[in-house]
Design a protein around this motif. Sequence first.
Motif, short mmCIF file in Angstrom:
data_model
loop_
_atom_site.label_atom_id
_atom_site.label_comp_id
_atom_site.label_asym_id
_atom_site.label_seq_id
_atom_site.Cartn_x
_atom_site.Cartn_y
_atom_site.Cartn_z
N GLN A 1 0.83 -1.20 0.00
CA GLN A 1 0.00 0.00 0.00
C GLN A 1 0.87 1.25 0.00
OE1 GLN A 1 -2.93 0.63 -0.63
NE2 GLN A 1 -4.46 -0.54 0.50
N VAL A 2 0.35 2.26 -0.63
CA VAL A 2 1.02 3.56 -0.69
C VAL A 2 0.06 4.60 -0.12
CG1 VAL A 2 1.95 5.34 -2.21
CG2 VAL A 2 2.39 2.92 -2.70
N GLN A 3 0.57 5.41 0.79
CA GLN A 3 -0.22 6.50 1.34
C GLN A 3 0.28 7.82 0.76
OE1 GLN A 3 1.34 4.23 3.77
NE2 GLN A 3 -0.45 2.98 3.28
N LEU A 4 -0.66 8.66 0.37
CA LEU A 4 -0.34 9.96 -0.20
C LEU A 4 -0.96 11.05 0.67
CD1 LEU A 4 -1.20 9.20 -3.95
CD2 LEU A 4 1.05 9.11 -2.85
N ARG A 27 4.74 1.47 0.85
CA ARG A 27 5.47 0.67 -0.13
C ARG A 27 5.74 1.54 -1.36
NH1 ARG A 27 5.22 -4.89 0.84
NH2 ARG A 27 5.46 -5.32 -1.38
N THR A 28 6.57 2.55 -1.14
CA THR A 28 6.83 3.49 -2.22
C THR A 28 7.85 2.92 -3.21
OG1 THR A 28 8.54 4.58 -0.92
CG2 THR A 28 6.32 5.47 -0.79
N ASP A 29 7.67 3.30 -4.41
CA ASP A 29 8.59 2.94 -5.48
C ASP A 29 8.63 4.14 -6.40
OD1 ASP A 29 8.70 0.30 -8.03
OD2 ASP A 29 9.95 2.06 -7.67
N SER A 30 9.76 4.80 -6.49
CA SER A 30 9.80 6.04 -7.26
C SER A 30 9.53 5.82 -8.74
CB SER A 30 11.14 6.73 -7.06
OG SER A 30 12.19 5.91 -7.55
N ARG A 31 9.59 4.59 -9.21
CA ARG A 31 9.39 4.34 -10.63
C ARG A 31 7.91 4.21 -11.00
NH1 ARG A 31 13.86 2.92 -13.75
NH2 ARG A 31 15.79 2.96 -12.56
N TYR A 32 7.14 5.22 -10.62
CA TYR A 32 5.76 5.26 -11.06
C TYR A 32 5.38 6.70 -11.33
CZ TYR A 32 5.22 6.08 -6.00
OH TYR A 32 5.36 6.54 -4.72
N ALA A 33 4.43 6.86 -12.23
CA ALA A 33 3.93 8.19 -12.56
C ALA A 33 3.02 8.69 -11.46
CB ALA A 33 3.19 8.16 -13.88
N MET A 34 2.88 10.01 -11.39
CA MET A 34 1.98 10.63 -10.43
C MET A 34 1.23 11.75 -11.11
SD MET A 34 4.22 10.64 -6.92
CE MET A 34 2.78 10.97 -5.89
N GLY A 100 -0.43 5.49 -12.16
CA GLY A 100 -1.37 5.59 -13.26
C GLY A 100 -0.76 6.47 -14.32
N TRP A 101 -1.52 6.69 -15.34
CA TRP A 101 -1.07 7.64 -16.37
C TRP A 101 -2.30 8.05 -17.17
CZ3 TRP A 101 2.68 10.78 -16.70
CH2 TRP A 101 2.97 11.44 -17.91
N GLY A 102 -2.24 9.23 -17.70
CA GLY A 102 -3.33 9.70 -18.52
C GLY A 102 -4.34 10.51 -17.74
N THR A 103 -5.45 10.81 -18.39
CA THR A 103 -6.43 11.73 -17.85
C THR A 103 -7.59 11.06 -17.13
OG1 THR A 103 -7.66 11.77 -19.93
CG2 THR A 103 -5.88 13.36 -19.71
N ASP A 104 -7.66 9.76 -17.14
CA ASP A 104 -8.77 9.04 -16.52
C ASP A 104 -8.43 8.69 -15.08
OD1 ASP A 104 -10.99 6.41 -17.73
OD2 ASP A 104 -10.87 7.38 -15.78
N ALA A 105 -9.21 9.19 -14.14
CA ALA A 105 -8.94 8.94 -12.72
C ALA A 105 -8.99 7.45 -12.39
CB ALA A 105 -9.94 9.71 -11.87
N ARG A 106 -9.74 6.68 -13.16
CA ARG A 106 -9.86 5.25 -12.88
C ARG A 106 -8.56 4.50 -13.12
NH1 ARG A 106 -14.99 4.31 -16.66
NH2 ARG A 106 -13.63 5.64 -17.95
N ASP A 107 -7.64 5.13 -13.82
CA ASP A 107 -6.37 4.47 -14.13
C ASP A 107 -5.33 4.63 -13.03
OD1 ASP A 107 -6.64 5.34 -17.64
OD2 ASP A 107 -7.31 3.56 -16.56
N TYR A 108 -5.65 5.36 -11.97
CA TYR A 108 -4.69 5.59 -10.89
C TYR A 108 -5.03 4.71 -9.69
CZ TYR A 108 -2.90 9.52 -13.55
OH TYR A 108 -2.34 10.30 -14.53
N ALA A 109 -4.01 4.12 -9.09
CA ALA A 109 -4.23 3.14 -8.04
C ALA A 109 -4.35 3.75 -6.65
CB ALA A 109 -3.09 2.12 -8.03
N TYR A 110 -3.64 4.84 -6.40
CA TYR A 110 -3.60 5.40 -5.05
C TYR A 110 -3.97 6.88 -5.09
CZ TYR A 110 -1.02 1.13 -4.16
OH TYR A 110 -0.65 -0.18 -4.06
N TRP A 111 -4.63 7.32 -4.01
CA TRP A 111 -5.12 8.69 -3.92
C TRP A 111 -4.87 9.28 -2.55
CZ3 TRP A 111 -7.29 11.37 -7.96
CH2 TRP A 111 -7.57 10.63 -9.11
N GLY A 112 -4.62 10.59 -2.54
CA GLY A 112 -4.56 11.30 -1.28
C GLY A 112 -5.94 11.74 -0.85
N GLN A 113 -5.99 12.42 0.28
CA GLN A 113 -7.27 12.84 0.85
C GLN A 113 -7.75 14.17 0.28
OE1 GLN A 113 -4.39 13.44 2.22
NE2 GLN A 113 -4.54 15.58 2.89
#
Length: 121
Positions: A1-4, A27-34, A100-113
Amino acid sequence: QVQLVESGGGLVQAGGSLRLSCTASGRTDSRYAMGWFRQAPGKEREFVTAINWNGGNTYYTDSVKGRFTISRDNAKNTVYLQMNSLKPEDTAVYYCAARGWGTDARDYAYWGQGTQVTVSS
């Protein structure tokens, strides 16, 4: 899990600037888009900008091009959103998203508050 966790929101007059930060932990991994999204009252969440894992590729929605800049510091697990020349229509809750990547929010796995940005006219 990743917390933002986002920070930096607030109230600003039109034409002013704010810088948002989003720090990842877990469980951060810098090799992901944000990315950053925003949601105004009564509206759907919309894409603002995204950055690839090394900062070499960025993408902006048309309404913020030339005013907003996304950047990241992988050593700090942090992504930034510098917002200049703010307009009242930029008022929204701003959300940080990861993996995630792109403009669709559904493509992103983790979210902040979310953090509130209010621009007064």
